[in-house]
Motif scaffolding. Structure first.
Motif, PDB file in Angstrom:
ATOM      1  N   TYR A   1       1.880   3.319  -3.384  1.00 56.45           N
ATOM      2  CA  TYR A   1       1.049   4.302  -4.058  1.00 56.45           C
ATOM      3  C   TYR A   1       1.331   5.703  -3.528  1.00 56.45           C
ATOM      4  O   TYR A   1       1.487   6.641  -4.299  1.00 56.45           O
ATOM      5  CB  TYR A   1      -0.437   3.976  -3.898  1.00 56.45           C
ATOM      6  CG  TYR A   1      -1.289   5.134  -4.335  1.00 56.45           C
ATOM      7  CD1 TYR A   1      -1.585   5.312  -5.691  1.00 56.45           C
ATOM      8  CD2 TYR A   1      -1.747   6.080  -3.431  1.00 56.45           C
ATOM      9  CE1 TYR A   1      -2.315   6.402  -6.104  1.00 56.45           C
ATOM     10  CE2 TYR A   1      -2.476   7.168  -3.840  1.00 56.45           C
ATOM     11  CZ  TYR A   1      -2.770   7.325  -5.176  1.00 56.45           C
ATOM     12  OH  TYR A   1      -3.473   8.413  -5.595  1.00 56.45           O
TER      13      TYR A   1
ATOM     14  N   ARG B   1       4.587   9.059   4.667  1.00 53.81           N
ATOM     15  CA  ARG B   1       3.841   9.152   5.917  1.00 53.81           C
ATOM     16  C   ARG B   1       3.130   7.828   6.248  1.00 53.81           C
ATOM     17  O   ARG B   1       3.057   7.416   7.399  1.00 53.81           O
ATOM     18  CB  ARG B   1       2.830  10.284   5.719  1.00 53.81           C
ATOM     19  CG  ARG B   1       1.771  10.372   6.748  1.00 53.81           C
ATOM     20  CD  ARG B   1       0.873  11.557   6.429  1.00 53.81           C
ATOM     21  NE  ARG B   1      -0.163  11.657   7.416  1.00 53.81           N
ATOM     22  CZ  ARG B   1      -1.030  12.653   7.475  1.00 53.81           C
ATOM     23  NH1 ARG B   1      -0.950  13.638   6.588  1.00 53.81           N
ATOM     24  NH2 ARG B   1      -1.944  12.681   8.410  1.00 53.81           N
TER      25      ARG B   1
ATOM     26  N   SER C   1       0.794  -1.235   0.000  1.00 53.91           N
ATOM     27  CA  SER C   1       0.000   0.000   0.000  1.00 53.91           C
ATOM     28  C   SER C   1       0.828   1.289   0.000  1.00 53.91           C
ATOM     29  O   SER C   1       0.490   2.234  -0.705  1.00 53.91           O
ATOM     30  CB  SER C   1      -0.973   0.009   1.173  1.00 53.91           C
ATOM     31  OG  SER C   1      -1.856  -1.090   1.073  1.00 53.91           O
TER      32      SER C   1
ATOM     33  N   ASN D   1       2.595   8.578  -5.913  1.00 51.22           N
ATOM     34  CA  ASN D   1       1.639   9.601  -6.312  1.00 51.22           C
ATOM     35  C   ASN D   1       1.571  10.824  -5.402  1.00 51.22           C
ATOM     36  O   ASN D   1       1.380  11.926  -5.871  1.00 51.22           O
ATOM     37  CB  ASN D   1       0.244   8.999  -6.443  1.00 51.22           C
ATOM     38  CG  ASN D   1       0.176   8.046  -7.602  1.00 51.22           C
ATOM     39  OD1 ASN D   1       0.077   8.455  -8.753  1.00 51.22           O
ATOM     40  ND2 ASN D   1       0.286   6.756  -7.306  1.00 51.22           N
ATOM     41  N   ASP D   2       1.709  10.593  -4.081  1.00 51.41           N
ATOM     42  CA  ASP D   2       1.591  11.734  -3.165  1.00 51.41           C
ATOM     43  C   ASP D   2       2.964  12.214  -2.722  1.00 51.41           C
ATOM     44  O   ASP D   2       3.062  13.213  -2.004  1.00 51.41           O
ATOM     45  CB  ASP D   2       0.796  11.344  -1.910  1.00 51.41           C
ATOM     46  CG  ASP D   2      -0.609  10.911  -2.259  1.00 51.41           C
ATOM     47  OD1 ASP D   2      -1.070  11.258  -3.357  1.00 51.41           O
ATOM     48  OD2 ASP D   2      -1.219  10.214  -1.425  1.00 51.41           O
TER      49      ASP D   2
END
Lengths: 326, 332, 546
Positions: B227, B236, B224, B231-232
């Protein structure tokens, strides 16, 4: 052969059976009267084809239309609730059933019909803006526009005010007379029926009791039911007047005449004389008084121009106005 | 209403004009779950590449999720038009075995033994993933150390679980807890269920709640975080590796017994196991089964657990019973 | 009693019945036949199992409360909206239907963004009150289930009630006032009984909707004890792969719902409406104030969750403005000129065809049942609602495998047709239930008048009866379009992945962790719905009241 004939038509419901036979001539104005629940409207539905009879035949101009589709019968109907189509304006309502295809001619025809029913210039009006009387006249124009062979009226005036009724019924009769349309007209208002009809058909409990012209129906009813349904009157057991006679005698209040002095029957051989009647009530109705008397305990109705001063009176009725009914 | 019918008819006509029939003679029919097919799935680039390379036409049918795909195959029986089925997970594999025939692919040697849940090779693994709890490192919660740790009161309303009755991810967690705790798994669920903010119906809503900040810990996959990195541009969100092990889910591809295009089907399977590996891995957020494939850097944020369990080790009867006792314990 | 022309309407209802037969009734009967595979043992087990009743009681409880609250809440709004005119009245009626169009996953998302413990509402309250705890912990509780269900279904109750209330003249109420009956008593004794038809319609639609709801119940309920029968059927099909016991439970559920449907299907005692339509009064002074307050309350309830989705499409979770989602949509090669535009058009085409056909079929069924005084047709056409999406999904699998294997055809066109047909089966109950009260209110004498004027049943329908159905048909169109636009399960199942609608793309994006992209697509979906509704309103404007 009559123009329209209903022969032995019968329709059974759970707790009501209608069975009727009658006929009309072309151009005739026939009213159907009877108490509510007597089957008047059902009879209209069967004629119009809204409902199908269980048995019997209906013919128009010699042609059997019993199985004919509702649309093909050539019978237009005017309903108590007007039944104007809310999706169309006044003019379009009238044009709805026209056979004419040409637009200009349709318009011309609907304008003419609006004039006939006294609503000139109403063509573009929304039907929801019409008053009851106006709406029913539009419904009438709409029915005529379809060029039907017969127009059925189902209590067309009962939703309207009394003065309006008189006015409209004369319009309906006027149109009938000028166009020569055959009309079957259901009403529960006797006066209305007398005023507009050529002949009147009386119904009771789903059966046809009698068919007569208006005057004959009033003056020569052939049953106590018809007699009382068509107007006021007095019914007495026949033996009170004529010895050894069965049935009842009947007379209308306007045929009877009161006398405040004692009358001896011998002096009036051509009259029926009722002695020692007690005055029970006296209702003033404008042109005359309607007196309620009691004769040997039986109620007697008599019309009088003055109110009697005495409490005991005699009544005489011309014998040829006294009906003897079963 | 005539107008409507005419309108609809015209529309249909237009649509049919533009719609080319997908079915042609000598086409290889492949059933896959529908996120694989369609323009957005890996199929968008894979299938044309395969067709170009081999000259074999592929008719890809998205047949729902894995379970719907199986149901459809079962209903169609011997008359199924499918030649290849792609995306049957190890936990449902037993339902497919009867319909498949083994294939000893030359690529098998690059696929680790522990992934080969079907030793007869009726289904060959093409990718796999591991379930893991993902946590928000900026939410101010302590990083949990183990499954047991999640029962600690400090995680009250901080965990989002997924229901094993309606989700394969939830089911994965149930098998995971069983593989780790045996029949005490249910006790774990009762305890952690108390801490759970909610037990979602599926991964989509669970992860949505997580990214909206409703709770800092969610059940998901080890991959997970990839992604979020890609993309971000944020690290975090991190997958937590528990030393005691993780449950793996393995997706397999197989050839239908009833196929009359065996050769082409084998070519397709080999293609998926070699050239197709990277695209599928990235699109599905899974690890490629072929150990020879090199992954992009972002996969560094998808740590592989050292110990992996598979549901294949749990007998079928036991699996059904597990869900039943879960239901009994959690929903009464 | 059968009325004239009933044959014509029966004939017109044939396509709808055929569709239902092929796509729903036959498959579902075949599925239910699974339940009898072991000689009825599975059914007996379901009937004897305490757990069945445990689930049933919760399912009934939440559905009942959801439906009652939705309908009760709609009454004061409908009362006002069917009586007074104010400038933004129509716009509000349109906006109220929007929530209907978005797929469940986005509703959940919107709810979380707005009501969530870390959502806009709670964060704003935290700042305002200066506290650190969650001031309004509405989600993850039984009340959250009810709140979400009411949110989704209030528009049904509101639209149905307003539609039929607007056709009731107030003469009876005024008569009651003149004999000294108070407002409340008049409402309970006079108004409510006259609204019975549409109240029952709205109630049962909402009830069945909630009866088979499970995603919302599970996510927002926050406790697995909040389980519906649908969840259990899903488990039996998808996890236990036990089609026999799943069918048995599905049959049980179906029987319960069918019974409820049978009870609430409009009966023989059709109340004929007085035809004089109510004209809306202009809201002035205090009434204008009331209009503003009611509108504000309604918007406050309906708008934030969907607005939250639109906002989320432009802002990251941390509140930073970002067009990334939109670039994401356009940047993947299938882009704004590719995938999403295609999906947008596909959704629009499917939605409009489905809505038009559903209004057409719904009107035929409603008219046929009104003319024949039959409860059977509306009952049959409502059955898809009683089956639940899991069972219907099984039916669709059956149908697809039949199309593919027995017929051996496969094309984009066929996929599209299957999706349209499936959507039709799903939306038809709404359409029928929405139009039937209107069909029953058409006075016989009006149709008979047209027949006696020599006009065919067909022409009478088109020129006289259909215009009277217009407000109901419009509602049906809006519902059908909205439902079709948001539908995703059947689309996926029947399209073989060929047909990509917006909701399908939304699910794909979420599968790719792209929640912001999903929100962006959701926003496009909402905009599309808004435009179609607005165009629909404009097209129908001439037909007065509603």
């Amino acid at each position: 052969m009559p123009f329209f004939e209903a022969k032995g038509i019968e329709k059974k419901y759970k707790d009501f059976t209608l069975s009727a036979s009658f006929s009309i001539e072309e151009g005739e104005f026939l009213s159907i009267i009877g108490p509510s629940g007597s089957g008047k409207s059902t009879l209209l539905s069967l004629i119009a084809g809204i409902e199908d009879p269980d048995s019997g035949t209906i013919t128009i101009g010699g042609k059997d239309i019993t199985k004919e589709r509702i649309q093909k019968r050539g019978i237009a109907m005017v309903f108590q609730d007007f039944s104007l189509f809310p999706s169309m304006n006044t003019e379009r309502n009238i044009q709805f059933g026209m056979k004419e295809k040409d637009r200009a001619k349709r318009k011309e025809l609907s304008d003419k019909l609006l004039e006939v029913v006294g609503l000139k210039g109403y063509g573009k009006r929304d039907v929801s803006s019409l008053s009851g009387g106006e709406a029913q006249r539009v419904a009438l124009a709409r029915a005529i526009a379809a060029e039907p062979r017969i127009i059925l009226f189902d209590e067309p005036l009962s939703a309207l005010d009394p003065p309006l009724r008189k006015h409209l019924r004369s319009i309906i009769r006027g149109i009938h007379d000028s166009l020569g349309i055959t009309v079957i007209y259901v009403t529960h208002d006797i006066e209305e029926a007398f005023a507009v009809s050529d002949r009147i058909l009386v119904m009771r409990d789903g059966r046809v009791i009698t068919v007569k012209d208006a005057e004959e129906l009033y003056r020569k009813p052939d049953s106590l039911f018809t007699a009382f349904f068509t107007g006021e009157g007095t019914a007495l057991p026949a033996h009170l007047a004529f010895e050894n006679m069965e049935g009842s005698i009947f007379f209308r209040p306007e045929e009877a005449e009161i006398a405040e002095d004692r009358l001896s029957p011998e002096m009036y051989p051509r009259h029926l004389v009722l002695e020692e009647c007690k005055v029970v009530s006296a209702d003033f109705s404008g042109p005359h008084y309607m007196l309620g008397l009691s004769y040997k305990g039986y109620p007697v109705l008599v019309e009088a121009s003055r109110k009697p001063r005495k409490a005991d009176v005699s009544v005489k009725i011309p014998k040829d106005s006294v009906l003897i009914l079963p | 209403m005539k107008k409507t019918i005419v309108f609809a008819a015209v529309l249909f006509a237009v649509i049919s004009l533009f719609a080319q029939p997908v079915r042609e003679e000598n086409e290889l029919t492949v059933y896959s779950y529908d996120s694989f097919s369609g323009e957005w799935g890996p199929a968008g680039s894979l299938i044309p590449a395969f067709e170009k390379k081999t000259g074999i036409k592929v008719n890809l049918v998205g047949a729902g999720d894995a379970v719907q795909m199986l149901s459809r195959l079962e209903l169609e029986g011997d008359s199924t038009p499918a030649d290849v089925v792609l995306g049957i997970t190890d936990d449902f594999a037993y339902r497919a075995y009867d319909m498949l025939s083994p294939y000893e692919s030359p690529v098998l040697e690059d696929i680790p033994d522990e992934l080969e849940f079907d030793k007869e090779h009726r289904l060959i693994p093409f990718d796999y993933g591991a379930f893991a709890f993902v946590y928000d490192s900026e939410a101010g919660v302590r990083k949990p150390e183990s499954l047991e740790d999640l029962a600690s009161p400090e995680y009250k309303d901080k965990v989002i679980l997924i229901d094993p009755r309606t989700s394969s991810v939830g089911l994965g967690l149930l098998y995971w807890t069983y593989n780790q705790f045996g029949d005490d798994a249910i006790e774990w669920w009762k305890a952690v269920g108390e801490n759970a903010l909610t037990i979602a119906d599926g991964w989509s809503s669970a992860y949505g709640l997580f990214t909206e900040g409703e709770a800092p810990i969610v059940l998901s996959y080890t991959t997970s975080p990839v992604y979020h990195v890609m993309n971000d541009n944020t690290t975090r969100y991190q997958a937590i590796i528990f030393p005691a092990g993780h449950e793996a889910t393995i997706e397999g591809i197989g050839i239908l017994k009833t196929t009359d295009m065996r050769e082409e089907a084998e070519a397709f399977v080999d293609f998926i196991l070699t050239e197709g590996q990277l695209d599928i891995a990235i699109a599905n957020s899974m690890y490629p089964a072929n150990s020879a494939v090199e992954l992009p850097d972002a996969f560094a944020w998808a740590p592989k657990p050292d110990i992996m369990y598979t549901s294949a080790t749990i007998p079928e009867d036991k699996r059904t019973e597990l869900v039943e006792s879960w239901t009994e314990a959690m929903t009464r | 009693m059968r009325k004239k022309g009933s044959g014509y309407y029966l004939l017109k209802a044939v396509p709808a019945v055929l569709l239902l037969l092929l796509l729903f009734i036959i498959p579902i009967l075949l599925i239910f036949s699974n339940a009898f595979q072991d000689g009825g043992k599975a059914i007996l087990e379901v009937l004897k199992d305490d757990y069945t009743y445990h689930l049933l009681s919760f399912t009934l409880r939440q559905a009942l409360i959801s439906a009652l609250v939705s309908v009760a809440l709609a009454i004061p709004f409908s009362a006002f909206f069917s009586k007074y005119a104010f400038p933004w009245r129509k716009a509000l009626l349109t906006v109220s239907q929007l929530a209907f169009t978005i797929p469940t996953i986005l509703v959940v998302l919107g709810f979380v963004i707005w009501y969530g413990n870390n959502g806009y509402l709670n964060n704003a309250l935290r700042t305002m009150l200066g506290v650190s705890y969650t001031p309004l912990p509405v989600l993850y509780s039984f009340s959250a289930i009810i709140l979400a269900h009411v949110y989704l279904n209030f528009p049904i109750a509101f639209a149905l009630l307003t539609a039929s209330w607007s056709t009731l003249p107030e003469t009876q109420e005024n008569a009651a006032y003149t004999v000294g009956s108070g407002r409340l008593r008049t409402f309970m004794r006079i108004t409510l009984p006259r609204l019975r038809g549409s109240l029952a319609s709205a109630f049962i639609l909402i009830f069945l909707f909630c009866f088979s709801s499970f995603a919302i119940v599970m996510v927002l309920g926050g406790n697995p004890a909040y389980s519906t029968l649908e969840t259990e059927i899903y488990r039996r099909v998808h996890v236990s792969a036990d089609l026999v016991s799943a069918s048995a439970l599905a049959l049980f559920t179906f029987a319960v719902n069918a019974l409820l449907l049978a009870i609430t299907t409009p009966g023989r005692k059709a109340r004929k409406g007085e035809r004089r339509e109510r004209t809306l009064k202009k809201a002035k002074g205090a009434k204008m104030l009331e209009a503003i307050v009611l509108s504000f309350l309604m918007l406050l309830f309906l708008v934030p969750p969907i607005a939250a989705i639109a906002i989320r499409a432009f802002y990251t979770k941390d509140g930073i403005f970002s067009l990334k989602a939109w670039e994401g949509i356009s940047g993947r090669g299938f882009g704004l000129i590719g995938g999403s535009i295609d999906a947008l058009i596909t959704s629009l085409v499917i939605g409009i065809i489905v809505a038009l056909l559903s209004v057409w079929m719904g009107s035929s069924i409603a008219m046929a049942s009104a003319k024949r005084n039959s409860r059977l047709l509306p009952f049959i056409s409502s059955l898809p609602m009683a089956s639940g999406s899991v069972t219907m999904g099984l039916g669709f699998i059956f149908v697809t495998s039949f199309i593919f294997t027995s017929l051996g055809i496969r094309s984009y066109c066929l996929s599209l047709l299957s999706v349209i047909a499936a959507h039709l089966v799903i939306v038809l109950p709404f359409s029928v239930r929405t139009i039937t009260p209107g069909a029953r209110m058409i006075p016989d004498s009006l149709s008979n008048a047209a027949y006696t004027l020599g006009r065919s049943t067909g022409r009478t329908y088109r020129e006289i009866e259909k215009p009277l159905l217009a407000p109901y048909r419009r509602k049906a169109f809006a519902f059908s379009f909205a439902l079709s636009l948001g539908e995703v399960n059947a689309t996926l199942m029947l399209s073989s992945g060929n047909v990509e609608t917006l909701p399908v793309l939304i699910y794909r994006m979420i599968g790719n962790y792209d929640y912001q992209g999903a929100a962006a697509l959701g926003t496009i979906l909402l905009a599309e719905a808004l435009i179609v509704f607005a165009v629909g309103e404009a097209r129908w404007r001439k037909d007065a009241v509603l």
